[in-house]
Design an enzyme around this catalytic site. Sequence first.
Site, PDB file in Angstrom:
ATOM      1  N   SER A 131       0.848  -1.188   0.000  1.00 40.41           N
ATOM      2  CA  SER A 131       0.000   0.000   0.000  1.00 40.41           C
ATOM      3  C   SER A 131       0.883   1.237   0.000  1.00 40.41           C
ATOM      4  O   SER A 131       1.830   1.331   0.790  1.00 40.41           O
ATOM      5  CB  SER A 131      -0.894   0.013   1.243  1.00 40.41           C
ATOM      6  OG  SER A 131      -1.795   1.093   1.205  1.00 40.41           O
ATOM      7  N   GLU A 132       0.576   2.184  -0.900  1.00 38.24           N
ATOM      8  CA  GLU A 132       1.491   3.303  -1.089  1.00 38.24           C
ATOM      9  C   GLU A 132       1.603   4.222   0.120  1.00 38.24           C
ATOM     10  O   GLU A 132       2.490   5.075   0.181  1.00 38.24           O
ATOM     11  CB  GLU A 132       1.115   4.116  -2.337  1.00 38.24           C
ATOM     12  CG  GLU A 132      -0.255   4.738  -2.352  1.00 38.24           C
ATOM     13  CD  GLU A 132      -1.263   3.895  -3.097  1.00 38.24           C
ATOM     14  OE1 GLU A 132      -2.141   4.467  -3.748  1.00 38.24           O
ATOM     15  OE2 GLU A 132      -1.197   2.643  -3.019  1.00 38.24           O
ATOM     16  N   ASN A 133       0.692   4.071   1.102  1.00 31.56           N
ATOM     17  CA  ASN A 133       0.820   4.893   2.299  1.00 31.56           C
ATOM     18  C   ASN A 133       1.789   4.302   3.320  1.00 31.56           C
ATOM     19  O   ASN A 133       1.889   4.795   4.437  1.00 31.56           O
ATOM     20  CB  ASN A 133      -0.550   5.138   2.939  1.00 31.56           C
ATOM     21  CG  ASN A 133      -1.284   3.860   3.284  1.00 31.56           C
ATOM     22  OD1 ASN A 133      -1.182   2.872   2.571  1.00 31.56           O
ATOM     23  ND2 ASN A 133      -2.038   3.869   4.363  1.00 31.56           N
TER      24      ASN A 133
END
Length: 217
Positions: free
Chosen positions: A50-52
Amino acid sequence: MTQTEMTPKQIIAARVAKEMKNGDVVNLGIGLPTMVPNYLPENVEVILQSENGYIGLGPVNGDIDPDLVNAGGQPAGINPGGAFFDSLFSFELIRGGHVDVTVLGGLEVDQNGNIANWMVPGKMVPGMGGAMDLVTGAKKVIVAMEHCNKKGGSKILKECTLPLTGKGVVDVIVTELAVFRVTDYGLVLEELMDGVTLDTVKEKTEAEFTLGEKLAN
């Protein structure tokens, strides 16, 4: 559950799951793509990124941790061996080509593999997020979307009209009607969903396409 008993989004998610290989590092966009893990074959395990700032995301187990969410802000869990890191490292993974597959929704896709999925002019949007990086950095880009928009118009076009997220980046398009692959020779219709006719797909697809080997014979 058969396809006749499934919603369009379930049909799409289940078909996208068949594109996954065991051990793939996979990034899922918000909405429909997050349904894909529900339909993975028993012998296929993927690692969700997940890019976060997470790798190894999983389902929520026990109490919800308010600090552990996916890129869409939904509560998530973390599998054994998972890791947390800052946004810089997260995007180094994406831009460095370490994500095997990304699955995104789409507002429009065209026969040249262009995708527009982040804004409609005149409407408020939070921004492109990581989509621009994902479609250029991931090894395989799958667009999972319903075939037509709310007005009944085709979302698979000869040329995108909305601002692009990426140019020539799409590999596979999966809708509730069909599966297309983007090739150097144009868009190829590879598969029809159960009960869907070729005439229906032709009627609802603006883009030009050829038939894959299985449908051509």
